[in-house]
Design a protein around this motif. Structure first.
Motif, PDB file in Angstrom:
ATOM      1  N   ILE A   1       5.919   9.725  -2.234  1.00  0.00           N
ATOM      2  CA  ILE A   1       7.288   9.749  -1.695  1.00  0.00           C
ATOM      3  C   ILE A   1       7.371   8.813  -0.482  1.00  0.00           C
ATOM      4  CG2 ILE A   1       8.947  11.185  -0.415  1.00  0.00           C
ATOM      5  CD1 ILE A   1       9.179  11.818  -3.343  1.00  0.00           C
ATOM      6  N   ALA A   2       6.373   8.870   0.378  1.00  0.00           N
ATOM      7  CA  ALA A   2       6.345   7.972   1.539  1.00  0.00           C
ATOM      8  C   ALA A   2       6.284   6.514   1.088  1.00  0.00           C
ATOM      9  CB  ALA A   2       5.155   8.301   2.441  1.00  0.00           C
ATOM     10  N   ALA A   3       5.583   6.257  -0.011  1.00  0.00           N
ATOM     11  CA  ALA A   3       5.443   4.888  -0.528  1.00  0.00           C
ATOM     12  C   ALA A   3       6.753   4.357  -1.111  1.00  0.00           C
ATOM     13  CB  ALA A   3       4.329   4.830  -1.569  1.00  0.00           C
ATOM     14  N   LEU A   4       7.734   5.235  -1.344  1.00  0.00           N
ATOM     15  CA  LEU A   4       9.045   4.773  -1.818  1.00  0.00           C
ATOM     16  C   LEU A   4       9.727   3.922  -0.746  1.00  0.00           C
ATOM     17  CD1 LEU A   4      10.555   7.950  -3.555  1.00  0.00           C
ATOM     18  CD2 LEU A   4       9.347   6.032  -4.610  1.00  0.00           C
ATOM     19  N   GLU A   5       9.209   3.986   0.482  1.00  0.00           N
ATOM     20  CA  GLU A   5       9.785   3.182   1.564  1.00  0.00           C
ATOM     21  C   GLU A   5       8.905   1.989   1.917  1.00  0.00           C
ATOM     22  OE1 GLU A   5      11.598   5.253   4.743  1.00  0.00           O
ATOM     23  OE2 GLU A   5      12.061   7.010   3.513  1.00  0.00           O
ATOM     24  N   ASP A   6       7.941   1.682   1.064  1.00  0.00           N
ATOM     25  CA  ASP A   6       7.046   0.552   1.314  1.00  0.00           C
ATOM     26  C   ASP A   6       7.858  -0.733   1.454  1.00  0.00           C
ATOM     27  OD1 ASP A   6       3.811   0.158   0.871  1.00  0.00           O
ATOM     28  OD2 ASP A   6       4.930  -1.679   0.434  1.00  0.00           O
ATOM     29  N   LYS A   7       7.317  -1.681   2.228  1.00  0.00           N
ATOM     30  CA  LYS A   7       8.010  -2.964   2.414  1.00  0.00           C
ATOM     31  C   LYS A   7       8.039  -3.772   1.123  1.00  0.00           C
ATOM     32  CE  LYS A   7       5.581  -4.282   6.130  1.00  0.00           C
ATOM     33  NZ  LYS A   7       4.988  -3.073   6.731  1.00  0.00           N
ATOM     34  N   ILE A   8       7.071  -3.537   0.246  1.00  0.00           N
ATOM     35  CA  ILE A   8       6.932  -4.335  -0.968  1.00  0.00           C
ATOM     36  C   ILE A   8       7.597  -3.633  -2.160  1.00  0.00           C
ATOM     37  CG2 ILE A   8       5.278  -5.496  -2.505  1.00  0.00           C
ATOM     38  CD1 ILE A   8       5.097  -6.521   0.356  1.00  0.00           C
ATOM     39  N   PRO A   9       8.601  -4.287  -2.787  1.00  0.00           N
ATOM     40  CA  PRO A   9       9.315  -3.657  -3.907  1.00  0.00           C
ATOM     41  C   PRO A   9       8.392  -3.172  -5.019  1.00  0.00           C
ATOM     42  CG  PRO A   9      10.403  -5.698  -3.260  1.00  0.00           C
ATOM     43  CD  PRO A   9       9.140  -5.621  -2.463  1.00  0.00           C
TER      44      PRO A   9
ATOM     45  N   ALA B   1       5.310   3.544  -7.218  1.00  0.00           N
ATOM     46  CA  ALA B   1       5.292   4.908  -6.667  1.00  0.00           C
ATOM     47  C   ALA B   1       6.310   5.770  -7.414  1.00  0.00           C
ATOM     48  CB  ALA B   1       5.589   4.890  -5.176  1.00  0.00           C
ATOM     49  N   GLY B   2       7.469   5.192  -7.713  1.00  0.00           N
ATOM     50  CA  GLY B   2       8.504   5.906  -8.469  1.00  0.00           C
ATOM     51  C   GLY B   2       8.039   6.263  -9.874  1.00  0.00           C
ATOM     52  N   LEU B   3       7.390   5.303 -10.531  1.00  0.00           N
ATOM     53  CA  LEU B   3       6.863   5.564 -11.881  1.00  0.00           C
ATOM     54  C   LEU B   3       5.785   6.643 -11.844  1.00  0.00           C
ATOM     55  CD1 LEU B   3       6.541   1.990 -13.457  1.00  0.00           C
ATOM     56  CD2 LEU B   3       8.302   3.704 -13.883  1.00  0.00           C
ATOM     57  N   ALA B   4       4.946   6.595 -10.801  1.00  0.00           N
ATOM     58  CA  ALA B   4       3.882   7.602 -10.658  1.00  0.00           C
ATOM     59  C   ALA B   4       4.502   8.999 -10.505  1.00  0.00           C
ATOM     60  CB  ALA B   4       2.996   7.272  -9.463  1.00  0.00           C
ATOM     61  N   LEU B   5       5.536   9.095  -9.663  1.00  0.00           N
ATOM     62  CA  LEU B   5       6.208  10.380  -9.463  1.00  0.00           C
ATOM     63  C   LEU B   5       6.832  10.869 -10.764  1.00  0.00           C
ATOM     64  CD1 LEU B   5       7.674   9.519  -5.987  1.00  0.00           C
ATOM     65  CD2 LEU B   5       6.204  11.505  -6.426  1.00  0.00           C
TER      66      LEU B   5
END
Length: 162
Positions: free
Chosen positions: A46-54, A60-64
Protein backbone atom coordinates in the motif's frame (compact mmCIF):
# COMPACT_ATOMS: atom_id res chain seq x y z
CA UNK A 1 7.60 -22.83 4.99
CA UNK A 2 10.40 -20.93 6.69
CA UNK A 3 11.99 -20.00 3.37
CA UNK A 4 8.82 -18.29 2.16
CA UNK A 5 8.69 -16.23 5.33
CA UNK A 6 12.35 -15.24 4.98
CA UNK A 7 11.81 -14.39 1.33
CA UNK A 8 8.80 -12.24 2.22
CA UNK A 9 10.87 -10.32 4.78
CA UNK A 10 13.67 -9.83 2.30
CA UNK A 11 11.27 -8.61 -0.41
CA UNK A 12 9.59 -6.21 2.02
CA UNK A 13 13.02 -4.82 2.80
CA UNK A 14 13.81 -4.44 -0.91
CA UNK A 15 10.41 -2.88 -1.57
CA UNK A 16 11.45 -0.08 0.78
CA UNK A 17 14.77 0.57 -1.01
CA UNK A 18 15.16 4.34 -1.00
CA UNK A 19 17.28 5.21 -4.00
CA UNK A 20 15.72 6.15 -7.32
CA UNK A 21 18.13 3.69 -8.97
CA UNK A 22 16.61 0.85 -6.94
CA UNK A 23 13.25 1.15 -8.69
CA UNK A 24 13.82 -2.10 -10.62
CA UNK A 25 14.46 -3.89 -7.31
CA UNK A 26 11.30 -2.39 -5.81
CA UNK A 27 9.28 -3.40 -8.85
CA UNK A 28 10.54 -6.99 -8.79
CA UNK A 29 9.98 -7.22 -5.05
CA UNK A 30 6.35 -6.16 -5.50
CA UNK A 31 5.91 -8.83 -8.19
CA UNK A 32 7.37 -11.55 -5.95
CA UNK A 33 5.27 -10.47 -2.94
CA UNK A 34 2.19 -10.75 -5.16
CA UNK A 35 3.20 -14.25 -6.27
CA UNK A 36 3.77 -15.27 -2.65
CA UNK A 37 0.35 -13.76 -1.76
CA UNK A 38 1.87 -12.39 1.42
CA UNK A 39 -0.71 -10.74 3.68
CA UNK A 40 2.15 -9.49 5.83
CA UNK A 41 3.30 -7.38 2.86
CA UNK A 42 -0.04 -5.57 2.43
CA UNK A 43 0.85 -2.37 4.35
CA UNK A 44 4.20 -2.15 2.53
CA UNK A 45 2.59 -2.65 -0.87
CA UNK A 46 0.00 0.00 0.00
CA UNK A 47 2.86 2.37 0.84
CA UNK A 48 4.45 1.48 -2.52
CA UNK A 49 1.31 2.78 -4.29
CA UNK A 50 2.86 6.21 -3.64
CA UNK A 51 6.26 5.34 -5.10
CA UNK A 52 7.83 7.98 -7.35
CA UNK A 53 8.15 5.43 -10.16
CA UNK A 54 4.90 4.53 -12.01
CA UNK A 55 6.09 0.97 -12.70
CA UNK A 56 6.56 0.31 -9.00
CA UNK A 57 3.09 1.72 -8.19
CA UNK A 58 1.54 -0.42 -10.93
CA UNK A 59 3.23 -3.66 -9.80
CA UNK A 60 2.31 -2.97 -6.16
CA UNK A 61 -1.33 -2.67 -7.30
CA UNK A 62 -1.15 -5.96 -9.20
CA UNK A 63 0.45 -7.63 -6.17
CA UNK A 64 -2.37 -6.39 -3.93
CA UNK A 65 -4.92 -7.67 -6.44
CA UNK A 66 -3.32 -11.11 -6.45
CA UNK A 67 -3.22 -11.21 -2.64
CA UNK A 68 -6.99 -10.82 -2.97
CA UNK A 69 -9.72 -10.39 -0.33
CA UNK A 70 -7.23 -9.84 2.52
CA UNK A 71 -6.08 -6.66 0.78
CA UNK A 72 -9.59 -5.25 0.26
CA UNK A 73 -9.83 -3.08 3.39
CA UNK A 74 -6.42 -1.50 2.82
CA UNK A 75 -7.28 -0.85 -0.84
CA UNK A 76 -10.61 0.73 0.13
CA UNK A 77 -8.75 3.05 2.46
CA UNK A 78 -6.38 4.01 -0.37
CA UNK A 79 -9.30 4.59 -2.72
CA UNK A 80 -10.91 6.91 -0.20
CA UNK A 81 -7.84 8.84 0.94
CA UNK A 82 -5.14 8.52 -1.70
CA UNK A 83 -4.14 10.96 -4.43
CA UNK A 84 -5.66 10.31 -7.89
CA UNK A 85 -2.76 8.09 -8.95
CA UNK A 86 -3.22 5.91 -5.85
CA UNK A 87 -7.00 5.93 -6.32
CA UNK A 88 -6.64 4.68 -9.89
CA UNK A 89 -4.52 1.72 -8.86
CA UNK A 90 -6.68 0.92 -5.83
CA UNK A 91 -9.88 1.00 -7.91
CA UNK A 92 -8.35 -1.25 -10.53
CA UNK A 93 -7.11 -3.75 -7.92
CA UNK A 94 -10.55 -3.80 -6.25
CA UNK A 95 -12.08 -4.53 -9.66
CA UNK A 96 -9.68 -7.44 -10.12
CA UNK A 97 -10.47 -8.86 -6.69
CA UNK A 98 -14.23 -8.44 -7.10
CA UNK A 99 -16.93 -9.47 -4.66
CA UNK A 100 -19.57 -7.65 -2.69
CA UNK A 101 -17.51 -5.22 -0.61
CA UNK A 102 -15.37 -3.94 -3.50
CA UNK A 103 -18.52 -3.58 -5.63
CA UNK A 104 -20.35 -1.51 -3.02
CA UNK A 105 -17.27 0.63 -2.37
CA UNK A 106 -16.71 1.30 -6.06
CA UNK A 107 -20.37 2.19 -6.64
CA UNK A 108 -20.15 4.72 -3.81
CA UNK A 109 -16.82 6.04 -5.09
CA UNK A 110 -18.21 6.47 -8.59
CA UNK A 111 -20.57 9.11 -7.20
CA UNK A 112 -18.17 10.69 -4.72
CA UNK A 113 -14.79 10.93 -6.42
CA UNK A 114 -14.68 13.99 -8.69
CA UNK A 115 -11.46 13.24 -10.61
CA UNK A 116 -12.42 12.25 -14.23
CA UNK A 117 -9.57 9.76 -14.78
CA UNK A 118 -10.38 8.02 -11.50
CA UNK A 119 -14.06 7.85 -12.48
CA UNK A 120 -13.06 6.04 -15.69
CA UNK A 121 -10.98 3.54 -13.74
CA UNK A 122 -13.81 2.98 -11.26
CA UNK A 123 -16.29 2.45 -14.12
CA UNK A 124 -13.89 -0.04 -15.69
CA UNK A 125 -13.46 -1.86 -12.36
CA UNK A 126 -17.24 -2.08 -11.93
CA UNK A 127 -17.51 -3.42 -15.46
CA UNK A 128 -15.05 -6.16 -14.50
CA UNK A 129 -16.99 -7.07 -11.34
CA UNK A 130 -20.33 -6.93 -13.13
CA UNK A 131 -23.61 -7.93 -11.59
CA UNK A 132 -26.93 -6.12 -11.57
CA UNK A 133 -26.02 -3.42 -9.02
CA UNK A 134 -22.76 -2.52 -10.71
CA UNK A 135 -24.46 -2.26 -14.10
CA UNK A 136 -27.35 -0.13 -12.84
CA UNK A 137 -24.86 2.20 -11.09
CA UNK A 138 -22.96 2.52 -14.37
CA UNK A 139 -26.20 3.26 -16.25
CA UNK A 140 -27.18 5.95 -13.74
CA UNK A 141 -23.77 7.58 -13.96
CA UNK A 142 -23.92 7.40 -17.73
CA UNK A 143 -27.25 9.26 -17.73
CA UNK A 144 -26.23 11.81 -15.12
CA UNK A 145 -22.68 12.72 -16.13
CA UNK A 146 -21.84 15.76 -18.22
CA UNK A 147 -18.39 14.28 -18.95
CA UNK A 148 -18.62 13.14 -22.57
CA UNK A 149 -15.56 10.89 -22.27
CA UNK A 150 -17.08 9.09 -19.30
CA UNK A 151 -20.46 8.83 -21.06
CA UNK A 152 -18.91 7.18 -24.11
CA UNK A 153 -16.62 4.96 -22.02
CA UNK A 154 -19.52 3.61 -19.95
CA UNK A 155 -21.59 3.11 -23.11
CA UNK A 156 -18.75 0.93 -24.48
CA UNK A 157 -18.52 -1.00 -21.20
CA UNK A 158 -22.24 -1.63 -21.10
CA UNK A 159 -22.36 -2.77 -24.71
CA UNK A 160 -19.70 -5.38 -23.86
CA UNK A 161 -21.45 -6.66 -20.75
CA UNK A 162 -25.03 -6.70 -21.98
Amino acid sequence: GVTDERLVDLMIKHLQAEKESDSEIRRSSAVILGKLKSTKAIPYLIAALEDKIPGVRFKAGLALASIGPDAVDALIDSLQHGNPSVQNIAASALGDIGGEKPRQTLIKALNEIPEPTVKLTIADALGKIGGEYALSALKQTQKATTDVGLKVFIEELLSKTM
